[in-house]
Design an enzyme around this catalytic site. Structure first.
Site, PDB file in Angstrom:
ATOM      1  N   TYR A  99     -33.696 -18.813   1.457  1.00 59.28           N
ATOM      2  CA  TYR A  99     -33.813 -19.394   0.113  1.00 59.28           C
ATOM      3  C   TYR A  99     -33.944 -18.311  -0.951  1.00 59.28           C
ATOM      4  CZ  TYR A  99     -34.483 -24.388   1.181  1.00 59.28           C
ATOM      5  OH  TYR A  99     -34.315 -25.688   1.547  1.00 59.28           O
ATOM      6  N   ASP A 152     -32.493 -26.044  17.297  1.00 55.99           N
ATOM      7  CA  ASP A 152     -31.610 -27.160  17.683  1.00 55.99           C
ATOM      8  C   ASP A 152     -32.317 -28.072  18.683  1.00 55.99           C
ATOM      9  OD1 ASP A 152     -31.470 -25.027  19.459  1.00 55.99           O
ATOM     10  OD2 ASP A 152     -29.317 -25.184  19.813  1.00 55.99           O
TER      11      ASP A 152
END
Ligand code: IPM
Ligand code: MG
Length: 346
Positions: free
Chosen positions: A134, A212
């Site tokens: 970010y 994941d």
């Protein structure tokens, strides 16, 4: 900072509840409303005007509704509402974003998951908020673009400590989520986490998951998790997923904390511009964020608990905004929901 879309709607609800709590407990809260996001761009050209920064820095706590909307989301726009949000998180140095995921048993039917999977779900996601992809350097030209993901040892140590301390006060379980099979930042994350946990929190049970797999385990065995800790972007993604356990994004609050007591409090949902001003937004996440504000920034534990109990009671009594309608309950408006919660305040 009400911000954009439904931000002003739910901020108004949170303010009303705070004032009701003040009345009942002999407190006075002083509010200073400031612009952020698209509203600030429209008024000043800047998503986080200097006046907003100054006001936040002078405050004991900062409340935010939501930012963003299609009006400002052209992929080629130079100034974006989200820049204001990222900048205020960074300016206030609130690196630890605490997102509790709690299930109200009456809302089990509002979740797309089966009731037996939701039984006993009670977790806190600790999202690193001021580092990673970010905030890394960005580039863009006609043929390519890049976003740098960078983490320092210090940034990882401090967020792991926040998460581990929360786990110590709960069920003593910490799950650290990374992508260490691919990303160098994740390998550093894993090394630092292992070292800090072994040296300082030997009594905490540590589990490590690849992001994941974590996305899957959150749906297949959500009740196993106590405290989860992860980097900025994984935390962003996984908390939207986790909100579905609670039935709606509109239910979840968040507290962003740094080293002092000043915090930034916001519901995890976005600005939902399509329903702004219609009176159908769910104010619970915003109101629960106000409870976190009382607890973490103002040290008002009893008052915080009274808000949380009031939300639970209103829901138990059948109060539902459209996003969480279950069974035979009718939906009520944002404002009616807020009135119900205020009625349930002790
Ligand atoms: C959140 C939001 C923000 C984020 C957006 C609006 C920039 O999705 O708080 O989760 O990605 O952090
Ligand atoms: Mg998000």
């Amino acid at each position: 900072m009400p911000g954009d879309g439904i931000g002003p709607d739910v901020s108004q609800c949170a303010t009303q509840v705070l004032n009701a709590v003040a009345d009942r407990n002999g407190h006075t809260f002083r509010f200073d409303e400031q612009l952020i996001g698209g509203a600030a761009i429209d008024a000043t050209g800047d998503p986080l005007p200097p006046q907003t920064i100054a006001s936040c820095q002078a405050a004991d706590a900062v409340f935010l509704g939501a930012v963003g909307g299609p009006k400002w989301s052209d992929p080629n726009a130079e100034v974006r509402p989200e820049q204001g949000l990222l900048k205020i998180r960074s300016v206030l140095n609130v690196y630890a974003n605490i997102r509790p995921v709690k299930i109200y048993s009456e809302l089990v039917g509002a979740s797309p998951l089966r009731a037996e999977i939701l039984e006993g779900v009670d977790m806190i996601v600790v999202r690193e908020l001021t580092g990673g992809i970010y905030f890394g350097a960005k580039t863009r030209d006609e043929s390519s673009a890049s976003d740098l993901c960078l983490y320092t040892v210090k940034e990882i140590e401090r967020i792991v400590r926040v998460a581990a301390n929360l786990a110590s006060a709960r069920r003593g379980k910490l799950c650290s989520i990374d992508k260490a099979n691919v990303l160098e930042t994740s390998r550093l994350w894993r090394d630092v986490t292992d070292r800090v946990m072994a040296a300082e929190f030997a009594d905490i049970e540590v589990e490590t998951l690849l992001v994941d797999a974590a996305a899957m385990h959150l749906l297949s065995r959500p009740a196993d998790f106590d405290v989860l800790v992860t980097e900025n972007m994984f935390g962003d993604i996984l908390t939207d997923e986790a909100s579905m356990l609670a039935g709606s994004m509109g239910m979840l609050p968040s507290a962003s904390l740094g080293d002092g007591t000043v915090g930034l409090y916001e519901p995890i949902h976005g600005s939902a511009p399509d329903i702004a001003g219609l009176g159908i937004a769910n104010p619970c996440g915003a109101i629960a964020s106000a409870a976190l504000l009382l607890r973490h920034s103002l040290g008002l534990d009893k008052e915080a608990a009274s808000i949380e109990n009031a939300i639970a009671e209103a829901i138990a009594a059948g109060a539902r905004t459209a996003d969480i309608v279950t069974g035979g309950n009718k939906s009520i408006t944002t404002w009616e929901m807020t009135t119900e919660i205020i009625r349930c305040l002790s």
